[in-house]
Every structure is written in C-alpha cells, then in structure tokens.
Design an enzyme around this catalytic site. Structure first.
Site, PDB file in Angstrom:
ATOM      1  N   ARG A 132       4.832   7.148  13.018  1.00  0.00           N
ATOM      2  CA  ARG A 132       4.143   8.238  12.189  1.00  0.00           C
ATOM      3  C   ARG A 132       3.532   9.299  13.039  1.00  0.00           C
ATOM      4  O   ARG A 132       3.016  10.339  12.650  1.00  0.00           O
ATOM      5  CB  ARG A 132       3.355   7.215  11.333  1.00  0.00           C
ATOM      6  CG  ARG A 132       3.900   6.748  10.085  1.00  0.00           C
ATOM      7  CD  ARG A 132       3.079   6.252   8.988  1.00  0.00           C
ATOM      8  NE  ARG A 132       2.273   7.445   8.532  1.00  0.00           N
ATOM      9  CZ  ARG A 132       1.305   7.165   7.544  1.00  0.00           C
ATOM     10  NH1 ARG A 132       1.054   5.983   7.268  1.00  0.00           N
ATOM     11  NH2 ARG A 132       0.885   8.236   7.064  1.00  0.00           N
TER      12      ARG A 132
ATOM     13  N   TYR B 232      -0.941  24.267   4.676  1.00  0.00           N
ATOM     14  CA  TYR B 232      -2.239  24.886   4.554  1.00  0.00           C
ATOM     15  C   TYR B 232      -3.257  24.242   4.881  1.00  0.00           C
ATOM     16  O   TYR B 232      -3.224  22.836   5.236  1.00  0.00           O
ATOM     17  CB  TYR B 232      -2.593  24.875   3.157  1.00  0.00           C
ATOM     18  CG  TYR B 232      -2.339  23.622   2.150  1.00  0.00           C
ATOM     19  CD1 TYR B 232      -1.383  23.270   1.783  1.00  0.00           C
ATOM     20  CD2 TYR B 232      -3.516  22.930   1.974  1.00  0.00           C
ATOM     21  CE1 TYR B 232      -1.075  22.118   0.983  1.00  0.00           C
ATOM     22  CE2 TYR B 232      -3.599  21.664   1.101  1.00  0.00           C
ATOM     23  CZ  TYR B 232      -2.144  21.243   0.511  1.00  0.00           C
ATOM     24  OH  TYR B 232      -2.165  20.138   0.036  1.00  0.00           O
ATOM     25  N   PRO B 233      -4.546  24.840   5.666  1.00  0.00           N
ATOM     26  CA  PRO B 233      -5.511  24.197   6.368  1.00  0.00           C
ATOM     27  C   PRO B 233      -6.723  23.825   5.250  1.00  0.00           C
ATOM     28  O   PRO B 233      -6.477  24.511   4.392  1.00  0.00           O
ATOM     29  CB  PRO B 233      -6.048  25.287   7.243  1.00  0.00           C
ATOM     30  CG  PRO B 233      -5.675  26.623   6.587  1.00  0.00           C
ATOM     31  CD  PRO B 233      -4.513  26.224   5.794  1.00  0.00           C
ATOM     32  N   MET B 234      -7.386  22.948   5.508  1.00  0.00           N
ATOM     33  CA  MET B 234      -8.510  22.456   4.710  1.00  0.00           C
ATOM     34  C   MET B 234      -9.753  22.178   5.223  1.00  0.00           C
ATOM     35  O   MET B 234      -9.714  21.731   6.504  1.00  0.00           O
ATOM     36  CB  MET B 234      -8.146  21.049   4.022  1.00  0.00           C
ATOM     37  CG  MET B 234      -7.164  21.195   3.011  1.00  0.00           C
ATOM     38  SD  MET B 234      -6.675  19.664   2.166  1.00  0.00           S
ATOM     39  CE  MET B 234      -8.265  19.292   1.669  1.00  0.00           C
ATOM     40  N   ASP B 235     -10.936  22.072   4.524  1.00  0.00           N
ATOM     41  CA  ASP B 235     -12.341  21.593   5.110  1.00  0.00           C
ATOM     42  C   ASP B 235     -12.590  20.419   3.994  1.00  0.00           C
ATOM     43  O   ASP B 235     -12.187  20.435   2.834  1.00  0.00           O
ATOM     44  CB  ASP B 235     -13.074  22.559   5.045  1.00  0.00           C
ATOM     45  CG  ASP B 235     -13.188  23.432   6.222  1.00  0.00           C
ATOM     46  OD1 ASP B 235     -12.606  23.248   7.273  1.00  0.00           O
ATOM     47  OD2 ASP B 235     -13.858  24.669   6.109  1.00  0.00           O
TER      48      ASP B 235
ATOM     49  N   HIS C  59      -7.551   8.550  -2.910  1.00  0.00           N
ATOM     50  CA  HIS C  59      -6.362   9.505  -2.556  1.00  0.00           C
ATOM     51  C   HIS C  59      -5.442   9.322  -2.025  1.00  0.00           C
ATOM     52  O   HIS C  59      -4.026   9.479  -2.479  1.00  0.00           O
ATOM     53  CB  HIS C  59      -7.158  10.368  -1.346  1.00  0.00           C
ATOM     54  CG  HIS C  59      -6.292  11.197  -0.739  1.00  0.00           C
ATOM     55  ND1 HIS C  59      -5.905  12.577  -1.122  1.00  0.00           N
ATOM     56  CD2 HIS C  59      -5.630  11.188   0.513  1.00  0.00           C
ATOM     57  CE1 HIS C  59      -5.208  13.059  -0.369  1.00  0.00           C
ATOM     58  NE2 HIS C  59      -5.026  12.256   0.599  1.00  0.00           N
TER      59      HIS C  59
ATOM     60  N   GLN D  40       4.431  13.808   3.981  1.00  0.00           N
ATOM     61  CA  GLN D  40       3.116  14.656   4.403  1.00  0.00           C
ATOM     62  C   GLN D  40       2.783  14.256   5.839  1.00  0.00           C
ATOM     63  O   GLN D  40       2.820  13.383   6.273  1.00  0.00           O
ATOM     64  CB  GLN D  40       1.982  14.195   3.396  1.00  0.00           C
ATOM     65  CG  GLN D  40       0.803  13.838   3.898  1.00  0.00           C
ATOM     66  CD  GLN D  40       0.492  12.400   4.232  1.00  0.00           C
ATOM     67  OE1 GLN D  40       1.559  11.731   4.209  1.00  0.00           O
ATOM     68  NE2 GLN D  40      -0.708  11.852   4.298  1.00  0.00           N
TER      69      GLN D  40
END
Ligand code: 76R
Length: 287
Positions: free
Chosen positions: A165, A179-182, A206, A219
């Site tokens: 992995r 997509y980027p995330m905070d 989650h 993912q």
C-alpha cells in the site's frame, strides 16, 4: 489508584504527542498542463508525428518504471488538458521525471497550469493511541530515546506489512479524481485542537464508510504538510466516475468531512496509455 500514581500518569499523558504516527511510501507529483493546440496545429504533420513519438516512448518507459510508475490522463474541463501523475522513490527522482518531460520537444507545446507535490501516507490513528498508551503504561517517557526506539521498531514492522500500500502501482482504472484537502483550523472548529482519541474515533468512522466502496474505488492518500499548499492530496481511481460522486457525497455527512474538511480544486481525468498519446494530441481520446 494512589495519588502519586494518578499524578504520574497525568504528567505522562499530558506529554503524549498529539500527532498521529504515519508511515510514508512513494513520493508523488501531479502535473496539470495546458496543450497549446494553436501552435501545434501549424507544425508539419511529420514533425508532429516525430514529437509525439519521442514523448510517447519516454512515457511508455515511465509507465513501466520499476522504482515507481507514471501515468497520463486527459483532463475534462478548463483546468488543464493533460495531467501527469508520477510515483517515485524520492523527491529527487520526481524532479528527474519532471526534467525528462521538460526536455521533450513536446514540452514546447505544454504549459504548466498547476502541480501538486506529496508523499503516500498511511495515517495510523488506531495503532497510535494503543502504542502511546502501552508505552506510557510502561512508564516510558514521551520523546525519550527508549520511546523513540520502541516507536521506530513498531513502525518498521508496520512499514514492512504495508509495503504494497505504500509502494503501489498506479491503479489502472479508466478515471481519476484528484483534489487537495485541509482539515479545518478555525477559531471554533479546529481539528488540531481535538484530543487524539477523538480524532481517532472520527477517522475510524471515516474508514468504515470508505471501506464500503472498496471494490468500486481505489483511494490513495498523500500527505503534503510542508510540501505544498494543502495538507493532503486525495486520489480516487474508478472505472465509473459516478462512484466518486456517491462516495464523496456520502462522506460529506460523516463528521470528519462535515465539520473539518476543506477542499481545493477537483481534477477529473481519463487515463491515456502512452501508446495513445499521438491520437490524443490529434484530438481523439484513445479507448
Ligand atoms: O488507509 C486506510 O484504509 C485506513 C483508513 C483511512 C485513513 C487513515 C481511510 C480510508 N482514509 C484515511 C485517511 Mn480516506 N478519504 C478521504 C477522502 O471527500 C471527503 O470527504 C474526503 C476525501 C475520501 C473520498 C477518502 C476515501 N482520508 C484520510 C485522510 C488523512 C487524514 C488524517 O490522517 O488526518 C484524508 C484527508 C482522507 C480523505 N478513505 C478511506 C477513503 C476510502 C474509500 C477509504 C477506505 C479504503 C479501503 O479500506 O479500501
């Protein structure tokens, strides 16, 4: 429990690091490019063919690279035309891949629109809480040499078990969503102020939602704190893009996304194998 014990364990707990343990794998670069069709179109046919051939043979080699693959996607919409995704063993190797592409004659016709630098990350919230508790119960002082050695030993074992992995091939699915995330750091709602146990609980929920989509979507989470403008990059791969919408919509209702997730731009692409690059450049999406 004696008073002195309770004071002692309280002191130790207070010092327990808030940061979850992580293990890291491939370094990852996303490159979003605009294709300058106007300049391309005026080139003689033979020159276009030669330039495309040079680019597709480099890309074919990169697709097969044993120290981390590359893949090309045709982007949908105005944010760019092409997206290269590179997995490599180091940032220097990523830079080398970038330089090789930049050295192609094709790059005279490519204009960088955006890029994203990150590293494959497995967040280990569950194990972190257990490990920290185990060590503090043994009276080992956080950040001491023994603490660091114990953690390094456990992480090493984890890294071995998780190799597939941490160092995956680029999934072969037809579609990618990147997509980027905070995580929110607001005055009121601040992810980084939550106790680690609460963050672990939310991350567990989650993961449970995510796992229901296991067969339909792949993912890959990359961490980018200290490397790029957002904190994580999310790559989702699927053969049916509708799965992206279903999964991300469902996650919006989950606490960790509903309260703490902030999102950057979404990039949606269709996989284009190296062998199909010439067709893509002449306006035909390879099957
Ligand atoms: O890696 C694992 O399978 C372990 C559980 C897990 C972690 C630690 C996991 C599972 N994720 C983790 C970390 Mn995720 N993930 C996202 C998004 O759209 C949104 O609301 C959020 C974007 C999606 C769609 C998604 C999908 N995940 C993270 C992190 C790091 C946060 C941190 O460490 O604080 C982010 C930002 C993030 C975001 N996640 C899964 C999925 C899916 C489908 C799974 C299950 C994978 C599987 O078990 O096969």
């Amino acid at each position: 429990m004696t008073a002195s014990h309770s004071i002692r364990s309280k002191t130790v707990t207070a010092e327990t690091p808030p940061v979850p343990l992580t293990t890291e794998g491939y370094s990852v670069l996303h490159q979003m490019m605009r294709f300058r069709r106007t300049a391309w179109r005026v080139l003689p046919e033979a020159e276009r063919a030669a330039i495309a051939e040079e680019a597709s043979s480099l890309l074919a080699a990169m697709e097969q690279n044993s120290g981390g693959q590359s893949a090309l996607y045709s982007l949908i919409g105005h944010k760019g035309d092409l997206m290269f995704v590179h997995f490599r063993e180091s940032f220097a190797d990523l830079n080398q891949a970038e330089l090789k592409l930049a050295n192609l004659r094709l790059s005279d016709y490519l204009e960088p629109m955006s890029s994203y630098l990150s590293i494959i990350e497995l967040g280990l919230y569950d194990s972190t809480v257990k490990i920290y508790k185990e060590l503090t119960d043994q009276g080992i002082e956080p950040h001491s040499d023994q603490w660091k050695a114990e953690i390094e030993c456990k992480l090493g074992r984890h890294r071995e078990a998780m190799r597939p992995r941490l160092f995956p091939e680029i999934p072969r699915h037809r579609y990618i969503s990147f997509y980027p995330m905070d995580r929110r750091r607001g005055e009121d709602k601040n992810w980084y102020k939550l106790p680690i146990e609460e963050r672990a609980r939310q991350m567990n929920e989650h993961g449970l939602i995510g796992r229901r989509y296991a067969g339909e979507v792949k993912q890959i989470i990359t961490g980018s704190i200290g490397f790029d403008d957002w904190e994580w990059g999310v790559d989702l791969f699927a053969d049916d893009p509708l799965v992206f919408k279903k999964l991300i919509y469902e996650m919006r209702f989950d606490e960790v996304s509903a309260v703490y997730a902030l999102f950057g731009h979404f990039y949606l692409g269709v996989r284009c194998p190296a062998a199909g690059l010439d067709r893509l450049l002449s306006g035909e999406l390879p099957k």
